[in-house]
Design a protein around this motif. Structure first.
Motif, short mmCIF file in Angstrom:
data_model
loop_
_atom_site.label_atom_id
_atom_site.label_comp_id
_atom_site.label_asym_id
_atom_site.label_seq_id
_atom_site.Cartn_x
_atom_site.Cartn_y
_atom_site.Cartn_z
N LEU A 1 0.83 -1.21 0.00
CA LEU A 1 0.00 0.00 0.00
C LEU A 1 0.87 1.26 0.00
CD1 LEU A 1 -2.98 0.92 0.13
CD2 LEU A 1 -2.74 1.03 2.61
N ILE A 2 1.88 1.30 0.85
CA ILE A 2 2.75 2.48 0.94
C ILE A 2 3.55 2.67 -0.35
CG2 ILE A 2 4.76 3.45 2.13
CD1 ILE A 2 3.72 2.07 4.69
N VAL A 3 4.10 1.58 -0.87
CA VAL A 3 4.90 1.66 -2.10
C VAL A 3 4.02 2.13 -3.26
CG1 VAL A 3 6.18 0.32 -3.81
CG2 VAL A 3 6.60 -0.05 -1.38
N ASN A 4 2.80 1.64 -3.35
CA ASN A 4 1.90 2.07 -4.43
C ASN A 4 1.57 3.55 -4.35
OD1 ASN A 4 1.73 -0.34 -5.81
ND2 ASN A 4 -0.14 -1.01 -4.81
N VAL A 5 1.35 4.06 -3.14
CA VAL A 5 1.06 5.49 -2.98
C VAL A 5 2.23 6.33 -3.47
CG1 VAL A 5 0.72 7.32 -1.27
CG2 VAL A 5 -0.58 5.19 -1.08
N VAL A 6 3.44 5.94 -3.10
CA VAL A 6 4.64 6.68 -3.51
C VAL A 6 4.84 6.60 -5.02
CG1 VAL A 6 7.15 6.83 -3.30
CG2 VAL A 6 5.76 6.38 -1.27
N LEU A 7 4.72 5.39 -5.57
CA LEU A 7 4.93 5.20 -7.01
C LEU A 7 3.89 5.95 -7.84
CD1 LEU A 7 5.87 1.40 -7.31
CD2 LEU A 7 7.34 3.37 -7.73
N LEU A 8 2.63 5.89 -7.43
CA LEU A 8 1.58 6.60 -8.17
C LEU A 8 1.81 8.10 -8.15
CD1 LEU A 8 -1.66 4.66 -7.19
CD2 LEU A 8 -0.77 4.98 -9.50
N GLY B 1 3.34 7.66 -11.51
CA GLY B 1 2.09 7.22 -12.12
C GLY B 1 2.03 5.71 -12.27
N GLN B 2 2.67 4.99 -11.36
CA GLN B 2 2.73 3.54 -11.46
C GLN B 2 2.39 2.87 -10.12
OE1 GLN B 2 6.91 3.43 -12.88
NE2 GLN B 2 6.13 2.30 -14.65
N THR B 3 1.77 1.70 -10.20
CA THR B 3 1.68 0.81 -9.06
C THR B 3 2.82 -0.19 -9.20
OG1 THR B 3 0.24 -0.67 -10.30
CG2 THR B 3 -0.83 1.02 -8.94
N ILE B 4 2.95 -1.11 -8.26
CA ILE B 4 3.98 -2.14 -8.39
C ILE B 4 3.75 -2.96 -9.66
CG2 ILE B 4 4.96 -4.22 -7.33
CD1 ILE B 4 4.25 -3.01 -4.59
N GLY B 5 2.49 -3.30 -9.91
CA GLY B 5 2.17 -4.06 -11.12
C GLY B 5 2.52 -3.31 -12.39
N LYS B 6 2.17 -2.03 -12.46
CA LYS B 6 2.49 -1.23 -13.64
C LYS B 6 3.99 -1.05 -13.80
CE LYS B 6 -1.83 1.38 -14.09
NZ LYS B 6 -2.63 0.50 -13.25
N LEU B 7 4.71 -0.94 -12.69
CA LEU B 7 6.17 -0.83 -12.75
C LEU B 7 6.76 -2.09 -13.37
CD1 LEU B 7 8.77 0.73 -11.93
CD2 LEU B 7 8.67 -0.49 -9.75
N CYS B 8 6.26 -3.25 -12.96
CA CYS B 8 6.77 -4.52 -13.50
C CYS B 8 6.48 -4.67 -14.99
CB CYS B 8 6.14 -5.69 -12.74
SG CYS B 8 6.62 -5.81 -11.01
N LEU B 9 5.35 -4.11 -15.45
CA LEU B 9 4.96 -4.26 -16.86
C LEU B 9 5.39 -3.09 -17.73
CD1 LEU B 9 3.36 -6.72 -18.02
CD2 LEU B 9 3.27 -6.54 -15.53
N GLY B 10 6.03 -2.08 -17.15
CA GLY B 10 6.54 -0.95 -17.93
C GLY B 10 5.45 -0.03 -18.47
N ILE B 11 4.36 0.16 -17.71
CA ILE B 11 3.30 1.08 -18.12
C ILE B 11 3.06 2.10 -17.01
CG2 ILE B 11 2.21 -0.61 -19.63
CD1 ILE B 11 0.21 -1.23 -17.45
N GLN B 12 2.31 3.17 -17.34
CA GLN B 12 2.15 4.24 -16.38
C GLN B 12 0.83 4.99 -16.61
OE1 GLN B 12 5.10 7.28 -17.09
NE2 GLN B 12 4.71 7.31 -19.29
N VAL B 13 0.39 5.70 -15.59
CA VAL B 13 -0.78 6.57 -15.69
C VAL B 13 -0.29 7.98 -15.97
CG1 VAL B 13 -2.78 7.51 -14.47
CG2 VAL B 13 -2.06 5.15 -14.04
#
Length: 256
Positions: A163-170, A174-186
């Motif tokens: 939860l904390i990592v996702n808040v920081v990444l977003l 613009g990424q969650t952990i999943g989006k970071l792994c797949l190379g996509i972003q908001v």
């Protein structure tokens, strides 16, 4: 360097610096024409831009009309947005599954361990007695703590960390952990710039979740319809789901 050139509100096209120099010599371009290139903060007239590059040779032209610059800036943002490469359906699905595993699964483990069938039945009998309910919760927590074991604290640690990592990444990428792994972003739509805390997290995730939950609680089927509509809208041409429309965002591939 590639320059976007315009005269008033009319787009002249995109030209490199040699074409611009030749056009000025031949009279095809004027010093009062507007220009913009990557790295420039604002549209400027060719004359003022040339003066910045060669102060001793260039002549400062009249300032362009503000409404023309605003219209051209919006047109360039639209053009930049059209060049963004959208994330594929497979990438978005895989990213969602990773986030689901890291957030929902440990949360489900915690809830099922705390609220087992016996405890649920006990709390149902105490619904009208807040004091007894609080005491029952405290006894349940003490019982779980005394039982020991690593399953509950490990699940809690995974959930809190994700939860904390996702808040920081977003917020930052613009990424969650999943989006970071797949190379996509908001990103913001349509310009493709960083979405930031408000759009990527508050509006796209928190606000939409509250909207769906509230609809489900008070209107029942409406919440389910919103969830279905949100999922099905990924098949739109721009692949923007309902939560993207709420936050004015889009999911794209992240450039290296």
């Amino acid at each position: 360097m590639k320059y976007h050139l315009a005269r008033g509100e009319e787009q002249l096209g995109t030209f490199n610096d040699l074409d611009v120099s030749a056009g000025l010599r031949e009279g095809r371009f004027k010093t009062t024409d507007l220009c913009w290139a990557e790295g420039m903060a604002e549209w400027k007239t060719l004359g003022s831009h040339l003066q910045e590059l060669n102060p001793e040779e260039a002549v400062l032209p009249p300032t362009a009309e503000p409404h023309s610059i605003t219209a051209l800036r919006a047109e360039v943002r639209q053009d930049q947005g059209s060049r963004l490469e959208m994330a594929s359906l497979g990438q978005r699905f895989a990213a969602k599954m990773i986030d689901f595993a890291l957030i929902i699964v440990p949360l489900w483990v915690v809830l099922t361990m705390v609220f087992d069938q016996a405890f649920v039945e006990e709390t149902q009998k105490l619904q009208n007695d807040p004091t007894a309910m609080v005491n029952a919760m405290q006894k349940r927590a003490e019982k779980l703590q005394a039982a020991g074991g690593m399953k509950l604290p490990l699940a809690s640690l995974v959930f809190d960390t994700a939860l904390i990592v996702n808040v920081v990444l977003l917020t930052l990428r613009g990424q969650t952990i999943g989006k970071l792994c797949l190379g996509i972003q908001v990103v913001r739509y349509p310009e493709g710039t960083r979405a930031g805390f408000i759009k990527a997290l508050l509006m796209r995730s928190v606000l939409f979740t509250i909207l769906v939950f509230t609809s489900f609680v008070y209107f029942g089927a409406v919440g389910l319809v919103l969830l279905m509509a949100d999922s099905l809208m990924i098949f739109r041409k721009d692949r923007r789901c309902l939560h993207d429309l709420v936050a004015d965002t889009q999911v794209t591939k992240r450039k290296a």
